[in-house]
Design a protein around this motif. Structure first.
Motif, PDB file in Angstrom:
ATOM      1  N   GLN A   1      31.504  19.496  12.262  1.00 28.50           N
ATOM      2  CA  GLN A   1      31.477  18.184  12.900  1.00 28.50           C
ATOM      3  C   GLN A   1      30.084  17.580  12.865  1.00 28.50           C
ATOM      4  O   GLN A   1      29.085  18.290  12.878  1.00 28.50           O
ATOM      5  CB  GLN A   1      31.917  18.303  14.373  1.00 28.50           C
ATOM      6  CG  GLN A   1      33.292  18.925  14.555  1.00 28.50           C
ATOM      7  CD  GLN A   1      34.389  18.081  13.940  1.00 28.50           C
ATOM      8  OE1 GLN A   1      34.439  16.873  14.122  1.00 28.50           O
ATOM      9  NE2 GLN A   1      35.281  18.726  13.186  1.00 28.50           N
ATOM     10  N   ARG A   2      30.020  16.263  12.835  1.00 26.55           N
ATOM     11  CA  ARG A   2      28.737  15.562  12.889  1.00 26.55           C
ATOM     12  C   ARG A   2      28.278  15.336  14.333  1.00 26.55           C
ATOM     13  O   ARG A   2      27.114  15.050  14.576  1.00 26.55           O
ATOM     14  CB  ARG A   2      28.828  14.211  12.168  1.00 26.55           C
ATOM     15  CG  ARG A   2      28.943  14.350  10.652  1.00 26.55           C
ATOM     16  CD  ARG A   2      28.982  12.994   9.964  1.00 26.55           C
ATOM     17  NE  ARG A   2      27.846  12.161  10.316  1.00 26.55           N
ATOM     18  CZ  ARG A   2      26.640  12.264   9.759  1.00 26.55           C
ATOM     19  NH1 ARG A   2      26.399  13.189   8.845  1.00 26.55           N
ATOM     20  NH2 ARG A   2      25.667  11.450  10.127  1.00 26.55           N
ATOM     21  N   SER A   3      29.207  15.467  15.243  1.00 27.15           N
ATOM     22  CA  SER A   3      28.854  15.320  16.645  1.00 27.15           C
ATOM     23  C   SER A   3      29.832  16.123  17.485  1.00 27.15           C
ATOM     24  O   SER A   3      30.956  16.409  17.060  1.00 27.15           O
ATOM     25  CB  SER A   3      28.876  13.844  17.068  1.00 27.15           C
ATOM     26  OG  SER A   3      30.194  13.320  16.978  1.00 27.15           O
ATOM     27  N   GLY A   4      29.395  16.486  18.685  1.00 22.59           N
ATOM     28  CA  GLY A   4      30.283  17.223  19.573  1.00 22.59           C
ATOM     29  C   GLY A   4      29.490  17.958  20.637  1.00 22.59           C
ATOM     30  O   GLY A   4      28.271  17.803  20.749  1.00 22.59           O
TER      31      GLY A   4
END
Length: 354
Positions: free
Chosen positions: A318-321
């Motif tokens: 993921q690129r964000s989280g």
């Protein structure tokens, strides 16, 4: 753009979600306690009823035939007491289970809300630095076309070197986010700089550096090199991010390359202002970080581990989280880039203590 930052970090207030969740948790706990207290009171009353019924049965047995009718009433009272006790226990069990489920649900919602807020703050931090560094890429390409810089690269005599150094010094006076600006020939020799009185770098060779090698092979004046954050020995071992553009004949985009302009962004104070400007709550016990593509810490709100510490990020593709580990909550967001600056694979990261 002068002063400290191209884009100043805006104060970011924490959401009210955690306060609301705490209030709901407290009220739910109070309701749960009230239910427990009241059911215990009911149980105490039913115990008293059972004791009275038992005493009545004993007395009725002593009275013999005359107490038979009273014994029936006592038995009924005893039965009612047992039913009330059963209902009270069931009520307590159901209420505590429901309120427990509610508290757990609120806690999950609160953690999710907190995590999403930390992801947003991580994005804010990396976006601010991206926009700041985009300006650096514009600066270096613009200044590489300055006539004094172009003339010096084309013919590095005493007069042109003096003029170029003076011109670079004027730029530094207005753009205080830079430590120094270097004009290099195609062999990597520094032929002029803006702060010659402070940094005696003229005559030094930088051909071995990654940023110079990449700048040497740029295809046009529209291209640039964005270097990794590093300690620069020739600048007192200061933390810098170096940006380069090729100097070309006549200052033309497609002119033949005749030199390289390297501008050294004064990284540490600018990056520190951004990570310390992210307004996480005191209760979050948060450490705000910028990390490079190798997860090396390049900025930290606590000033620790810069350029020496590597963190372990569980990106899971993921690129964000956000996720929980032994240290607490970890939130992250990858660089989105800005305009023509694509970013270097950096991340904004916030680590919250447990």
């Amino acid at each position: 753009m002068s002063a400290a930052l191209g884009l100043k970090a805006k104060p970011i207030a924490a959401d009210d979600d955690s306060d609301i969740s705490a209030l709901i948790n407290r009220l739910t706990a109070e309701v749960n306690q009230i239910a427990i207290d009241k059911t215990k009171s009911i149980q105490q009353i039913t115990n008293q009823m059972k004791m009275l019924a038992l005493n009545a049965l004993i007395e009725s047995s002593r009275a013999g035939a005359q107490g038979a009718g009273f014994a029936v009433v006592a038995q009924e009272v005893r039965g009612v007491g047992q039913q009330v006790e059963t209902i009270a226990r069931e009520l307590e069990t159901q209420l505590t289970k429901r309120t427990g489920d509610l508290v757990a649900s609120i806690e999950r919602m609160s953690q999710r809300s907190r995590g999403e807020r930390m992801v947003d703050l991580s994005l804010n931090a990396i976006e601010l630095i991206d926009r700041n560094l985009y300006e650096r890429t514009c600066d270096v390409r613009w200044w590489a076309t300055d006539s004094a810089v172009v003339d010096c690269a084309a013919s590095p005599g005493a007069a042109t070197v003096s003029h170029a150094s003076q011109r670079l010094g004027v730029i530094l006076g207005a753009y205080t986010v830079y430590l120094d600006l270097w004009l290099c020939d195609l062999d990597g020799n520094v032929i002029a700089n803006g702060r010659a009185d402070r940094f005696r770098v003229v005559g030094q060779n930088v051909a071995h550096t990654k940023w110079f090698r990449e700048a040497r092979s740029l295809r046009s004046g529209d291209d640039y090199v964005a270097g990794d954050v590093e300690n620069q020995p020739l600048l007192g071992n200061a933390q810098v991010a170096t940006y380069c553009a090729s100097v070309r004949t006549g200052g033309q985009t497609n002119g033949a390359p005749i030199g390289v302009l390297a501008i050294h962004f004064d990284w540490e104070p600018q990056a520190r202002a951004i990570v310390q400007g992210v307004r996480v709550g005191d209760s979050d016990k948060a450490r705000v970080l910028l990390v490079d593509s190798n997860f090396r810490v390049i900025a930290a709100s606590d000033g620790q581990g810069i350029l020496s510490e590597r963190i372990s990020l569980s990106l899971d593709g993921q690129r964000s989280g956000f996720y929980q580990d032994r240290s607490g909550m970890v939130a992250f967001h990858a660089t989105p880039g800005y305009e023509t600056y694509r970013g270097l694979g950096w991340y904004g990261v916030i680590v919250c203590g447990a």
